[in-house]
Design a protein around this motif. Structure first.
Motif, short mmCIF file in Angstrom:
data_model
loop_
_atom_site.label_atom_id
_atom_site.label_comp_id
_atom_site.label_asym_id
_atom_site.label_seq_id
_atom_site.Cartn_x
_atom_site.Cartn_y
_atom_site.Cartn_z
N ALA A 1 38.56 -8.75 -32.28
CA ALA A 1 39.01 -10.20 -32.97
C ALA A 1 39.96 -9.74 -33.99
N GLU A 2 40.63 -10.64 -34.52
CA GLU A 2 41.62 -10.61 -35.65
C GLU A 2 40.83 -10.79 -36.79
N LEU A 3 41.37 -9.77 -37.79
CA LEU A 3 40.73 -10.15 -39.33
C LEU A 3 41.85 -10.85 -40.24
N PHE A 4 43.02 -10.81 -40.15
CA PHE A 4 43.92 -11.41 -40.66
C PHE A 4 44.76 -12.53 -39.97
N ILE A 5 45.07 -13.32 -40.72
CA ILE A 5 46.02 -14.46 -39.98
C ILE A 5 47.57 -13.94 -40.64
N ARG A 6 48.40 -13.64 -39.67
CA ARG A 6 49.79 -13.16 -40.16
C ARG A 6 50.76 -14.51 -40.16
N GLU A 7 51.29 -14.58 -41.46
CA GLU A 7 52.19 -15.71 -41.57
C GLU A 7 53.52 -15.24 -42.11
N ARG A 8 54.29 -14.93 -41.25
CA ARG A 8 55.81 -14.56 -41.97
C ARG A 8 55.44 -13.34 -42.77
#
Length: 302
Positions: free
Chosen positions: A53-60
């Motif tokens: 599962a992802e730990l971070f939300i990557r936004e630009r």
């Protein structure tokens, strides 16, 4: 442990994740760890693949933890702090062993601390670390070997060794005692009463023991004996305090017994320890020592 290893990420992945989670930046985490931003990013991605599962939300150009990532970050940070603490403790005393003990603040400073030199002289190889805890906790989640407990003989998952009973007495400043002229238990109903959060029914029990009818007993609340005692010394009210913890104040005249009518507390002092540490040598040595000290009667009625 064979099963657990499947879920045990490498230390490098965990350190990179903890730094990135704390700093909310792969670039800042890389600078702290002397790594490139891309190296940190690869380690975070490897950890996410392991977890599924992802730990971070990557936004630009920014990253932020997912909800599950925030929980995981908190738990990993606590685990790393425990590892660091264990390493520091071992380096400080690699031969004798260490005992991490939780204490009640006033009991620790007034009763335990003056006696500790005797324990340390008799056990020179043991390092004793003290921390404050006001209420029971889960030994499985704390890096503690034992705790001083006051209350009922009830602590799930812990072994309890009875240490001593306790006698409390209504105490106040000399000025307040003179102003009210206490002569009978019922006279205290007209005085401001100081209450301890941990013993909300103490005054009710004291008045009942004296055979005094009473209604709602209001007054200031304190979470520690030390502050309640200081409040009594300053003259803001009468507090039910353990005699053995205010011996110095009584001797100096900072406090006086409003009435010489002591009451034995329903609760007791215990040494609590996890059953999994029953044979741990530093704990065994401390248990034998503190039981012998308590058997001297220092806490029983003053």
């Amino acid at each position: 442990m064979a099963l657990a290893r499947r879920f045990l990420p490498s230390m490098s992945l965990l350190r990179a994740f903890e730094a990135a989670a704390r700093l909310q930046s792969f670039t800042a985490a890389g600078a702290e760890m002397n790594l490139t931003q891309s190296a940190v990013s690869r380690q975070i991605r490897a950890l996410e693949e392991l977890l599924g599962a992802e730990l971070f939300i990557r936004e630009r150009q920014a990253v932020r933890l997912t909800v599950a990532g925030e929980v995981y970050a908190r738990e990993i940070r606590e685990a790393l702090q425990r590892i660091a603490g264990a390493t520091l403790t071992f380096r400080a005393n690699p031969e004798g062993g260490t005992l991490n003990l939780a204490i009640l603040p006033t009991f620790g400073t007034r009763w335990l601390a003056p006696r500790l030199p005797g324990f340390l002289r008799g056990n020179p190889g043991i390092t004793l670390n003290l921390t404050t805890r006001l209420s029971p906790f889960d030994f499985r989640l704390e890096a503690l070997d034992a705790a001083i407990h006051f209350g009922a003989a009830d602590w799930p998952g812990a072994e309890l060794d009875l240490l001593m009973s306790e006698t409390v007495v209504p105490a106040c400043s000399p000025a307040l005692a003179e102003r009210h002229g206490f002569r009978a238990p019922a006279d205290l109903l007209a005085a401001p009463l100081l209450h301890l959060v941990s013993r909300p029914d103490a005054w009710e029990r004291w008045f009942a023991l004296q055979g005094v009818p009473f209604g709602p007993l209001r007054g200031m609340l304190f979470d520690q004996f030390a502050t309640a005692a200081q409040g009594a010394i300053s003259g803001i009210g009468v507090a039910l305090l353990p005699e053995f913890l205010i011996e110095d104040e009584l001797a100096r005249g900072d406090l006086v017994r409003a009435l010489d009518l002591p009451m034995e507390s329903a609760e007791r002092y215990y040494l609590a320890s996890p059953t999994t540490r029953a044979t741990y040598p530093p704990l065994d040595a401390f248990r034998r020592w503190i039981r012998a000290e308590a058997a001297g009667g220092a806490g029983e009625g003053g």
